[in-house]
Design a protein around this motif. Structure first.
Motif, PDB file in Angstrom:
ATOM      1  N   PHE A 153     -12.390 -37.179  -6.258  1.00 14.99           N
ATOM      2  CA  PHE A 153     -11.096 -37.534  -6.826  1.00 14.99           C
ATOM      3  C   PHE A 153     -11.321 -38.456  -8.020  1.00 14.99           C
ATOM      4  O   PHE A 153     -12.410 -39.010  -8.203  1.00 14.99           O
ATOM      5  CB  PHE A 153     -10.214 -38.194  -5.767  1.00 14.99           C
ATOM      6  N   ASN A 154     -10.280 -38.629  -8.848  1.00 12.73           N
ATOM      7  CA  ASN A 154     -10.438 -39.292 -10.148  1.00 12.73           C
ATOM      8  C   ASN A 154      -9.601 -40.564 -10.246  1.00 12.73           C
ATOM      9  O   ASN A 154      -8.439 -40.607  -9.816  1.00 12.73           O
ATOM     10  CB  ASN A 154     -10.039 -38.336 -11.277  1.00 12.73           C
ATOM     11  N   TRP A 155     -10.243 -41.585 -10.843  1.00 11.80           N
ATOM     12  CA  TRP A 155      -9.584 -42.867 -11.134  1.00 11.80           C
ATOM     13  C   TRP A 155      -8.333 -42.633 -11.988  1.00 11.80           C
ATOM     14  O   TRP A 155      -8.364 -41.884 -12.954  1.00 11.80           O
ATOM     15  CB  TRP A 155     -10.579 -43.760 -11.878  1.00 11.80           C
ATOM     16  N   ASP A 156      -7.236 -43.256 -11.608  1.00 10.18           N
ATOM     17  CA  ASP A 156      -5.926 -43.189 -12.271  1.00 10.18           C
ATOM     18  C   ASP A 156      -5.190 -41.878 -12.048  1.00 10.18           C
ATOM     19  O   ASP A 156      -3.963 -41.857 -12.077  1.00 10.18           O
ATOM     20  CB  ASP A 156      -6.027 -43.453 -13.782  1.00 10.18           C
ATOM     21  N   LYS A 157      -5.901 -40.785 -11.812  1.00 10.31           N
ATOM     22  CA  LYS A 157      -5.227 -39.529 -11.470  1.00 10.31           C
ATOM     23  C   LYS A 157      -4.892 -39.511  -9.991  1.00 10.31           C
ATOM     24  O   LYS A 157      -3.803 -39.071  -9.583  1.00 10.31           O
ATOM     25  CB  LYS A 157      -6.092 -38.333 -11.823  1.00 10.31           C
ATOM     26  N   ASP A 158      -5.835 -39.997  -9.170  1.00 10.61           N
ATOM     27  CA  ASP A 158      -5.678 -39.925  -7.721  1.00 10.61           C
ATOM     28  C   ASP A 158      -5.760 -41.278  -7.012  1.00 10.61           C
ATOM     29  O   ASP A 158      -5.288 -41.396  -5.887  1.00 10.61           O
ATOM     30  CB  ASP A 158      -6.758 -39.019  -7.125  1.00 10.61           C
ATOM     31  N   TYR A 159      -6.387 -42.270  -7.636  1.00 17.75           N
ATOM     32  CA  TYR A 159      -6.585 -43.539  -6.937  1.00 17.75           C
ATOM     33  C   TYR A 159      -6.929 -44.645  -7.929  1.00 17.75           C
ATOM     34  O   TYR A 159      -7.346 -44.394  -9.066  1.00 17.75           O
ATOM     35  CB  TYR A 159      -7.720 -43.425  -5.909  1.00 17.75           C
ATOM     36  N   THR A 160      -6.768 -45.879  -7.466  1.00 19.09           N
ATOM     37  CA  THR A 160      -7.347 -47.070  -8.091  1.00 19.09           C
ATOM     38  C   THR A 160      -7.846 -47.962  -6.962  1.00 19.09           C
ATOM     39  O   THR A 160      -7.328 -47.924  -5.841  1.00 19.09           O
ATOM     40  CB  THR A 160      -6.337 -47.855  -8.948  1.00 19.09           C
ATOM     41  N   LEU A 161      -8.853 -48.741  -7.251  1.00 15.22           N
ATOM     42  CA  LEU A 161      -9.416 -49.681  -6.288  1.00 15.22           C
ATOM     43  C   LEU A 161      -9.033 -51.111  -6.656  1.00 15.22           C
ATOM     44  O   LEU A 161      -8.878 -51.425  -7.841  1.00 15.22           O
ATOM     45  CB  LEU A 161     -10.942 -49.574  -6.259  1.00 15.22           C
ATOM     46  N   ASN A 162      -8.871 -51.956  -5.658  1.00 15.29           N
ATOM     47  CA  ASN A 162      -8.668 -53.380  -5.896  1.00 15.29           C
ATOM     48  C   ASN A 162     -10.011 -53.994  -6.254  1.00 15.29           C
ATOM     49  O   ASN A 162     -10.887 -54.148  -5.393  1.00 15.29           O
ATOM     50  CB  ASN A 162      -8.080 -54.053  -4.651  1.00 15.29           C
ATOM     51  N   ILE A 163     -10.177 -54.338  -7.517  1.00 20.91           N
ATOM     52  CA  ILE A 163     -11.465 -54.822  -8.006  1.00 20.91           C
ATOM     53  C   ILE A 163     -11.849 -56.141  -7.350  1.00 20.91           C
ATOM     54  O   ILE A 163     -13.028 -56.415  -7.107  1.00 20.91           O
ATOM     55  CB  ILE A 163     -11.415 -54.971  -9.539  1.00 20.91           C
ATOM     56  N   GLY A 164     -10.857 -56.950  -7.035  1.00 23.59           N
ATOM     57  CA  GLY A 164     -11.147 -58.279  -6.513  1.00 23.59           C
ATOM     58  C   GLY A 164     -11.677 -58.299  -5.093  1.00 23.59           C
ATOM     59  O   GLY A 164     -12.337 -59.251  -4.695  1.00 23.59           O
ATOM     60  N   THR A 165     -11.380 -57.255  -4.279  1.00 22.82           N
ATOM     61  CA  THR A 165     -11.765 -57.317  -2.865  1.00 22.82           C
ATOM     62  C   THR A 165     -12.960 -56.447  -2.523  1.00 22.82           C
ATOM     63  O   THR A 165     -13.572 -56.642  -1.473  1.00 22.82           O
ATOM     64  CB  THR A 165     -10.579 -56.886  -1.974  1.00 22.82           C
ATOM     65  N   ILE A 166     -13.299 -55.501  -3.377  1.00 24.46           N
ATOM     66  CA  ILE A 166     -14.404 -54.609  -3.055  1.00 24.46           C
ATOM     67  C   ILE A 166     -15.690 -55.098  -3.711  1.00 24.46           C
ATOM     68  O   ILE A 166     -15.666 -55.601  -4.839  1.00 24.46           O
ATOM     69  CB  ILE A 166     -14.083 -53.155  -3.485  1.00 24.46           C
ATOM     70  N   ALA A 167     -16.784 -54.994  -3.019  1.00 28.02           N
ATOM     71  CA  ALA A 167     -18.078 -55.413  -3.555  1.00 28.02           C
ATOM     72  C   ALA A 167     -18.832 -54.203  -4.085  1.00 28.02           C
ATOM     73  O   ALA A 167     -18.425 -53.060  -3.879  1.00 28.02           O
ATOM     74  CB  ALA A 167     -18.893 -56.097  -2.455  1.00 28.02           C
ATOM     75  N   SER A 168     -19.919 -54.454  -4.789  1.00 26.68           N
ATOM     76  CA  SER A 168     -20.817 -53.365  -5.153  1.00 26.68           C
ATOM     77  C   SER A 168     -21.423 -52.790  -3.883  1.00 26.68           C
ATOM     78  O   SER A 168     -21.786 -53.524  -2.958  1.00 26.68           O
ATOM     79  CB  SER A 168     -21.936 -53.871  -6.065  1.00 26.68           C
ATOM     80  N   GLY A 169     -21.518 -51.463  -3.825  1.00 33.18           N
ATOM     81  CA  GLY A 169     -22.129 -50.859  -2.647  1.00 33.18           C
ATOM     82  C   GLY A 169     -21.643 -49.456  -2.413  1.00 33.18           C
ATOM     83  O   GLY A 169     -20.904 -48.878  -3.223  1.00 33.18           O
ATOM     84  N   GLU A 170     -22.060 -48.874  -1.296  1.00 33.19           N
ATOM     85  CA  GLU A 170     -21.668 -47.531  -0.893  1.00 33.19           C
ATOM     86  C   GLU A 170     -21.120 -47.570   0.530  1.00 33.19           C
ATOM     87  O   GLU A 170     -21.640 -48.286   1.386  1.00 33.19           O
ATOM     88  CB  GLU A 170     -22.864 -46.575  -0.962  1.00 33.19           C
TER      89      GLU A 170
END
Length: 515
Positions: A106-123
């Motif tokens: 899925f695609n950023w802004d087309k299907d989703y956005t993430l809360n940058i402040g709460t998510i860390a780098s990782g998988e």
């Protein structure tokens, strides 16, 4: 011989303390003038300061101006040999991200956005999610959408908004909105309390027509615990709920709560930048009680500049900032005449208030002076305007006082006493109501002193509408004559607290609900 030498010394000490308690504060209060307040506010709320956004060049210019004025007045540096108390703030940027469901990207802004402040780098990989309807927990209505759901270690999917036909009022401030049980903030807290590792909120907004920045907001305290917070499209929600075709909004409302199998894979790369802000601290050392402290505070930051538009923040809180400065001038004049305060008076203008009371929060966790020896904090946040919603006959002669019935029974006695003697303002206590839906008690820097047990009074003009948090909060709308009267009343309150024999009693329970 030594005995005779000690007696005059003791007499001097007693007479000095007695003289300080009985010095006439009115002649020093005359240093607080409408013209002096306007002169300083003309600088603080000028275009040059660019709205004084935390950790911005404009904020640093304002800090330098306040420091220079403190020096000129003769205040001593409050942070060792420095007038500024720097503290770090942080800003994140997502430099790469992917999000797939059952192998479908899925695609950023087309299907989703993430809360940058709460998510860390990782998988992250999840094999099932939990659908919790609207995800609302509202004790006042005995509602808990998480009841009978095990969300521990899982990602929760909820619908945006509410299905309540009689929803709680939204409120007209960020903090009031967040307190609403149907807010994303409240739903996130509910998911966390139930052990979830993430929350996906289904909205109708996708695809977005305006690009979402991949650079997040500033924050004060690094968050080591990652929480995966995302807004997702109805199409993406349908895939997460195991559907091969998109469910409509009405169909999503009919989905049963419970576990749903889906392969969720998220990968994020994030860069964190460290910035710096500061509080400005100047002191007038006390005499015989110099190891006890009275704080006079106000925040000098505001909302900054967006494009070519400046949020001037003349009332919020340029008015409080220059009030602190003007009172510093009055106390300094008294000290130069030998009428210095018995306790050390700390004049502190803080930054980061608009971000979440950051400067005062940092101070309360890293105090320069012992909090158990801090007799009180008098906080000034917006004292230059007339509340546009106030329709009573005293609209030109009032101030809201918050904290009078909390923490110390000495507070109303002193504050009301000096007001009756010198200024005769209407002291309005409406925001001390535990049922105040605007949560005013929690919304300025005094709160970070109060949570440590320090008695506080917060002085405020009540402006919640009109130009509040708008670029139109400008200097020509300040009523300097009323502001002068308010600041004189605060000065007289400070004078008594700084010179009384004992520190304020800490004898009154806090009668406010938890945040």
């Amino acid at each position: 011989m030594r005995k005779h030498l000690l007696v005059p010394g003791l007499l001097v000490l007693v007479m000095t303390g007695h003289a300080q308690n009985n010095a006439n504060p009115e002649k020093y209060a005359e240093k607080i003038t409408a013209s002096g307040l306007k002169e300083k506010l003309t600088v603080i709320a000028s275009a040059e300061m660019e709205g004084r956004e935390t950790a911005s060049p404009g904020q640093k210019k304002a800090a330098a101006y306040i420091e220079a004025r403190f020096k000129k007045m003769g205040l001593k540096p409050g942070n060792g040999n420095a007038y500024q108390m720097p503290y770090p703030v942080y800003k994140d940027e997502i430099t790469a991200q992917t999000f797939s469901v059952n192998g479908r990207q899925f695609n950023w802004d087309k299907d989703y956005t993430l809360n940058i402040g709460t998510i860390a780098s990782g998988e992250w990989t999840q094999h099932n999610t939990v659908f919790a309807g609207y995800g609302i927990v509202d004790d006042t209505k005995s509602r808990n959408d998480f009841a009978n759901l095990d969300v521990t270690g899982k990602i929760v999917i909820v619908l945006d908004g509410t299905d309540d036909p009689n929803p709680a009022p939204v409120g007209n401030s960020t903090r009031a909105r967040n307190a609403n049980p149907a807010s994303v903030f409240a739903k996130t807290n509910a998911a966390k309390k139930n052990g979830a590792i993430g929350l996906f909120v289904v909205t109708k907004n996708f695809p977005l027509t305006t690009a979402t920045p991949t650079q997040g907001n500033m924050y004060l305290k690094p968050n080591t615990a990652s929480f995966i917070s995302a807004s997702i499209s109805e199409e993406m929600a349908s895939a997460l709920l195991g559907r091969t075709s998109q469910l409509s909004s009405d169909q999503l409302k009919q989905v049963n709560k419970g576990n749903y199998v889906a392969e969720v894979a998220i990968a994020v790369t994030k860069h964190t930048e460290t910035l710096e802000s500061s509080n400005v601290v100047g002191i007038i050392p006390g005499t015989d009680k110099k190891d006890e402290y009275l704080f006079i505070t106000g925040h000098y930051d505001h909302l900054g500049k967006k494009g070519n538009v400046i949020w001037y923040g003349a009332d919020d809180d340029g008015s409080g900032t220059v009030s602190v400065m003007q009172m510093a001038e009055a106390f300094s004049a008294a000290a130069k005449k030998g009428d210095g305060p018995r306790r050390t008076v700390v004049f502190m203008t803080v930054s980061g208030e608009e971000k979440g009371l950051w400067g005062s929060d940092y101070y309360s966790e890293h105090p320069i002076f012992p909090l158990d020896k801090t007799t009180a904090d008098l906080n000034i946040d917006m004292v230059g305007r007339i509340d546009t919603e106030r329709k009573t006959a005293d609209t030109l002669n009032y101030v809201y006082v918050i904290g009078h019935d909390k923490l110390s029974s000495d507070l109303p006695v002193i504050n009301e006493g000096v007001n009756n003697k010198y200024t005769k303002l209407t002291l309005d206590y409406k925001y001390d109501d535990p049922n105040d839906r605007n949560f005013i008690y929690y919304r300025s820097d005094h709160f970070n002193f109060a949570k440590k047990g320090v008695p506080v009074l917060f002085f405020y003009d009540g402006m919640l509408l009109a130009d509040y948090h708008q670029p139109t909060d400008t200097i020509e709308k300040i009523n300097f004559d009323l502001m002068e009267k308010r600041v004189k009343m605060i000065f007289h309150t400070a004078w008594v607290i700084a010179n009384k024999d004992e520190m304020l009693k800490r004898d009154t329970p806090l009668n406010m609900p938890s945040r």
